[in-house]
Write an enzyme that holds these catalytic residues in place. Structure first.
Site, PDB file in Angstrom:
ATOM      1  CG  ASN A  14      -6.667  -0.879   1.151  1.00 24.51           C
ATOM      2  OD1 ASN A  14      -5.924  -0.519   0.242  1.00 24.51           O
ATOM      3  ND2 ASN A  14      -6.227  -1.249   2.340  1.00 24.51           N
ATOM      4  CG  HIS A  28      -3.247   3.469   1.841  1.00 23.48           C
ATOM      5  ND1 HIS A  28      -3.756   3.031   0.637  1.00 23.48           N
ATOM      6  CD2 HIS A  28      -3.327   2.407   2.693  1.00 23.48           C
ATOM      7  CE1 HIS A  28      -4.125   1.770   0.748  1.00 23.48           C
ATOM      8  NE2 HIS A  28      -3.874   1.363   1.977  1.00 23.48           N
ATOM      9  CB  CYS A  82      -0.954   0.005   1.194  1.00 26.46           C
ATOM     10  SG  CYS A  82      -2.082  -1.414   1.227  1.00 26.46           S
TER      11      CYS A  82
END
Length: 326
Positions: free
Chosen positions: A283, A253, A121
């Site tokens: 996500n 993020h 990520c």
């Protein structure tokens, strides 16, 4: 002095949109209980997109890259380097790299280097830092940086704690050499001792593990993420000699709205200075920051001269921040 500057952005989400209600119905058929309220309360996510069976990470990346190139005014042949951040490459072990596949699909031949970046990520932030270094060293003039993921392929749909959180997508930027300040500061970190709290499927060469899907210790990831994201953002600000109040937009993020809101609060930033897209795509790992950046660029929120803080945290454990002037 040569700087690197973002001159174009692009993003792509697969056509298949799956709402929380859609996913709850799918899980209910297996006897697993969840709901829109349960998911939204814990993550802020309302929907996510899944790639079609014939769509790979490279396909999503190419769609985002073409939009970024169009926005930049450059042709693909003017790109010196392609960096693709992904944890779900087209081929096992990035062999060949997804970046090389993207290069081929863009019709480029022998005129750019290309490689994949593996930092989960945090991958887009790591890739941006690498592209910035290439440009400042005089080794590239125009770099295509892409985050692309098909996380739906590595999810355990018998585990509601993880399968409701992730989605597929891609985001891209064109970073170019400039005489005007662009990337003002980059800070990267890693701590392998936390590797076990968030990890993907084991590869066939790993005889010590039979893990078949993504695994996440949610509480441990949450605690660590909130702590390190504030610190790394402040490190980038200190390097640029900029107070937090000069940040026009925070693009964290897009993993969990509670983590994002907590980070903004610790930095003393109001909620309306944070770009939030997690509710629409979940996500998307390395794709989430460039996806959110492109949305805010195209709707006019981010304007020339704005200071944008981009920060990510992911498996490894890795984290980092890029402070850029648009």
């Amino acid at each position: 002095m040569t700087y690197s500057k973002i001159i174009g952005t692009g993003s792509y989400l697969p056509a298949k949109r799956v709402t929380n209600d859609d996913l709850a119905a799918q899980l209910a058929a297996k006897g697993i209980e969840t709901s829109d309220e349960w998911i939204v309360t814990r993550s802020g996510i309302s929907a996510r997109h899944y790639a079609a069976p014939d769509e790979n990470a490279s396909d999503l990346a190419v769609n985002a890259a073409r939009k970024a190139l169009e926005a930049s005014g450059l042709e693909a042949e003017q790109i010196d380097l392609i960096i693709v951040a992904t944890s779900t490459p087209d081929y096992f072990g990035s062999f060949p790299s997804t970046a090389c596949i993207v290069q081929n699909k863009l019709g480029m031949r022998n005129n750019s280097a290309a490689f994949d970046m593996g930092a989960v990520c945090s991958g887009f932030v790591y890739a941006m830092a690498t592209a910035d270094a290439f440009i400042k060293a005089g080794n590239a003039k125009n770099v295509l940086v892409i985050g692309t993921e098909v996380f739906s392929r590595i999810l355990d749909f018998d585990d509601r704690s993880t399968c409701v959180l992730f989605g597929d997508g891609a985001g891209a930027v064109v970073l170019a050499a400039s005489e005007e300040p662009g990337v003002l500061a980059v800070k990267l970190h890693a701590d392998g001792s936390h590797g076990g709290i968030l990890c993907g499927p084991a590869n066939p060469s790993n005889q010590a593990s039979n893990q078949k899907f993504l695994y996440m210790d949610g509480p441990a990831v949450f605690k660590l993420a909130v702590s390190v994201l504030e610190k790394v953002a402040n490190e980038a600000l200190a390097h640029a000699q900029m107070p937090a109040g000069d940040i026009d937009w925070l693009i964290p993020h897009q993993a969990n709205l509670r983590i994002m809101t907590g980070t903004a609060k610790k930095l003393g930033l109001p909620a309306d200075k944070m770009v939030v897209t997690v509710h629409e795509h979940g996500n998307t790992s390395a794709a989430s920051i460039p996806l959110a950046l492109d949305v805010a660029m195209r709707d006019g929120r981010i304007k020339p001269g704005h200071n944008v803080m981009m920060e990510g945290v992911g498996g490894g454990f890795t984290w980092g921040a890029v402070l850029a002037r648009m």
